[in-house]
Design an enzyme around this catalytic site. Sequence first.
Site, PDB file in Angstrom:
ATOM      1  N   ALA A  91       0.854  -1.190   0.000  1.00  0.00           N
ATOM      2  CA  ALA A  91       0.000   0.000   0.000  1.00  0.00           C
ATOM      3  C   ALA A  91       0.883   1.231   0.000  1.00  0.00           C
ATOM      4  O   ALA A  91       1.999   1.218   0.525  1.00  0.00           O
ATOM      5  CB  ALA A  91      -0.921   0.006   1.221  1.00  0.00           C
ATOM      6  N   LYS A 102      -3.680   2.943  -3.084  1.00  0.00           N
ATOM      7  CA  LYS A 102      -2.797   2.077  -3.849  1.00  0.00           C
ATOM      8  C   LYS A 102      -2.743   2.586  -5.293  1.00  0.00           C
ATOM      9  O   LYS A 102      -3.568   3.383  -5.702  1.00  0.00           O
ATOM     10  CB  LYS A 102      -3.294   0.625  -3.835  1.00  0.00           C
ATOM     11  N   GLY A 103      -1.741   2.112  -6.011  1.00  0.00           N
ATOM     12  CA  GLY A 103      -1.640   2.477  -7.410  1.00  0.00           C
ATOM     13  C   GLY A 103      -0.393   3.253  -7.758  1.00  0.00           C
ATOM     14  O   GLY A 103      -0.224   3.669  -8.906  1.00  0.00           O
ATOM     15  N   GLY A 104       0.498   3.445  -6.773  1.00  0.00           N
ATOM     16  CA  GLY A 104       1.745   4.126  -7.076  1.00  0.00           C
ATOM     17  C   GLY A 104       2.567   3.398  -8.122  1.00  0.00           C
ATOM     18  O   GLY A 104       3.313   4.014  -8.886  1.00  0.00           O
ATOM     19  N   GLU A 111      -5.027  -4.831  -9.338  1.00  0.00           N
ATOM     20  CA  GLU A 111      -4.890  -5.073  -7.900  1.00  0.00           C
ATOM     21  C   GLU A 111      -6.251  -5.089  -7.211  1.00  0.00           C
ATOM     22  O   GLU A 111      -6.519  -5.945  -6.362  1.00  0.00           O
ATOM     23  CB  GLU A 111      -3.997  -4.009  -7.267  1.00  0.00           C
TER      24      GLU A 111
END
EC number: 5.3.1.6
Length: 262
Positions: A91, A102-104, A111
């Site tokens: 995270a 999330k998603g960096g 995901e």
Amino acid sequence: MPADLSPSDKAKFLAAKRAVDYVKDGMRVGLGTGSTAAWMVRCLGERIREEGLKITGVPTSRRTYDLAQQVGVPVATLEETRWLDLTIDGADEYDSQLNLIKGGGGALLQEKIVATASDQMIVIADITKQVETLGAFPLPVEVIKFGWQTTKLLIEETLINMDVMGRECSLRMNVDEPYITDEGNYILDLHLRRIAKPSQLSLVLNQIPGVVENGLFIDICDVLVIGHQDGRVEVRDINNGTVENERIDILEEDNLFQDLSD
């Protein structure tokens, strides 16, 4: 564990090492994306080699698929497995309610699909990812390429009525070209600084035409495993309402994957 690990990487490694204890023979396991999740994939590979653990992994990105292949974790698609026993992922931020950003790493869509197709989601992180209120980390929003400028404008107009501190919205770049997700989409990063009502924001964003998914993971995480630089690991189980602290002692010579790249 490699002797030259940075304190941050040591904490990530410890969280990953503890989290893979949840994985049992025969499980179908979602494999997250990112630097912390990469340690988890390597730890699973170690268990497969050392213990003969038999599992099926479902990667959430091409990068994770390649790493799983490299360390010997058998993989399948979500179409093949249909449902998973658990997912382990990292995270970018988490709050006290185990809500996440999330998603960096650019894999938020896959995901979220994999995490919600699992009986249990385990999140691994170091203590630096903990925040009182989500939003310091830019919120990723995956959008289709067609009309993305219009989608960006609609998002910015929507944010005027949201309880956030910032409304800057930028297209994620890969050097001098737009970043492209595994699904062929763009990512807009929302620099909100503070998100007072993450559930509301998530619902509103996903109603905007052109938005595919956003990086707010609300009521999805079941267990949070936090690694600390001093060797401690904290396990928070939101369903049982428990918090446990452990210490993991790992011999440096036991490491079997120090030469693998993320």
